[in-house]
Design an enzyme around this catalytic site. Structure first.
Site, PDB file in Angstrom:
ATOM      1  N   CYS A  81       6.199  -0.404   7.486  1.00  0.00           N
ATOM      2  CA  CYS A  81       5.889   1.132   6.437  1.00  0.00           C
ATOM      3  C   CYS A  81       7.071   1.247   5.516  1.00  0.00           C
ATOM      4  CB  CYS A  81       5.264   1.974   7.294  1.00  0.00           C
ATOM      5  SG  CYS A  81       5.017   3.607   6.506  1.00  0.00           S
ATOM      6  N   LEU A  82       6.814   1.555   4.336  1.00  0.00           N
ATOM      7  CA  LEU A  82       7.754   2.067   3.286  1.00  0.00           C
ATOM      8  C   LEU A  82       8.439   3.301   3.969  1.00  0.00           C
ATOM      9  CD1 LEU A  82       6.110   1.151   0.044  1.00  0.00           C
ATOM     10  CD2 LEU A  82       7.794   0.097   1.458  1.00  0.00           C
ATOM     11  N   GLY A 109       0.752  -1.075   0.086  1.00  0.00           N
ATOM     12  CA  GLY A 109      -0.032  -0.061   0.051  1.00  0.00           C
ATOM     13  C   GLY A 109       0.830   1.353   0.049  1.00  0.00           C
ATOM     14  N   GLN A 129       3.263   9.907   1.314  1.00  0.00           N
ATOM     15  CA  GLN A 129       4.439   9.173   1.175  1.00  0.00           C
ATOM     16  C   GLN A 129       5.228   9.280  -0.055  1.00  0.00           C
ATOM     17  OE1 GLN A 129       2.330   5.198   2.348  1.00  0.00           O
ATOM     18  NE2 GLN A 129       4.328   5.022   2.971  1.00  0.00           N
ATOM     19  N   HIS A 154      -2.368   7.529   7.236  1.00  0.00           N
ATOM     20  CA  HIS A 154      -1.449   8.380   6.567  1.00  0.00           C
ATOM     21  C   HIS A 154      -1.953   9.747   6.140  1.00  0.00           C
ATOM     22  CE1 HIS A 154       2.424   6.168   6.282  1.00  0.00           C
ATOM     23  NE2 HIS A 154       1.821   4.930   5.827  1.00  0.00           N
ATOM     24  N   HIS A 203      -4.203   1.320   7.819  1.00  0.00           N
ATOM     25  CA  HIS A 203      -2.842   1.937   7.625  1.00  0.00           C
ATOM     26  C   HIS A 203      -2.508   2.837   6.790  1.00  0.00           C
ATOM     27  CE1 HIS A 203       1.706   1.081   8.092  1.00  0.00           C
ATOM     28  NE2 HIS A 203       1.503   1.935   7.017  1.00  0.00           N
ATOM     29  N   GLU A 204      -3.191   2.638   5.525  1.00  0.00           N
ATOM     30  CA  GLU A 204      -2.786   3.908   4.563  1.00  0.00           C
ATOM     31  C   GLU A 204      -3.796   4.957   4.704  1.00  0.00           C
ATOM     32  OE1 GLU A 204      -0.372   3.533   2.935  1.00  0.00           O
ATOM     33  OE2 GLU A 204       0.290   1.421   2.982  1.00  0.00           O
TER      34      GLU A 204
END
Length: 150
Positions: free
Chosen positions: A89-90, A46, A51, A135, A131-132
């Site tokens: 997480c990225l 995701g 991000q 953000h 999660h996304e």
């Protein structure tokens, strides 16, 4: 399509609330395409627009590398149950931990063309969505991580 740089923890952009998307145009489509390419190249499941340095309420998700979801202006309208999910997480490399999330959610969102849709998600897909979507409000999984994560 173009791969974009992923913003890392410590950049205050990740802590800001994203703006609603009001124009469903070619620029939005290009952003979503770039996010998808960036997510795939980073081996993620995701990616949210903040991000990649864009404060817009847009998310791409692929729980299995085959199915892809795009959400514009997503809102979780209902949730039920609970699950403990192992997350990374990225934007937060090298850290993972457990987070409590709803087991089932119902999401209201728009596609890249401005068409409204509803998605019912459960398990891993619900976890990724939560999660996304966090953000988009400047919340990182490390803010919700249960004690003991690394």
């Amino acid at each position: 399509m173009a791969k974009r740089l992923i913003v890392k923890v410590g950049d205050e952009l990740l802590r800001k609330r994203s703006r609603e998307v009001t124009e469903f145009d070619g620029r939005l489509g290009e952003l979503l395409d770039d996010m998808r390419e960036t997510m795939i190249a980073a081996d993620g499941v995701g990616l949210a627009a903040p991000q990649v340095g864009v404060l817009k309420r847009a998310v791409v998700i692929s729980p299995d590398g085959r199915d892809f979801y795009e959400f514009v202006n997503p809102v979780i309208v209902s949730s039920s149950g609970r699950q403990i999910c192992r997350e990374g997480c990225l934007s937060v490399p090298g850290i993972s931990g457990e987070v409590e999330r709803p087991k089932k959610i119902e999401v209201l969102a728009y596609d890249r063309n401005g068409k409204r849709f509803v998605l019912n998600a459960e398990g891993f897909l619900a976890d990724i969505c939560c999660h996304e979507f966090d953000h988009l409000d400047g919340v990182l999984f490390i803010d919700k991580m249960l004690p003991g994560g690394r």
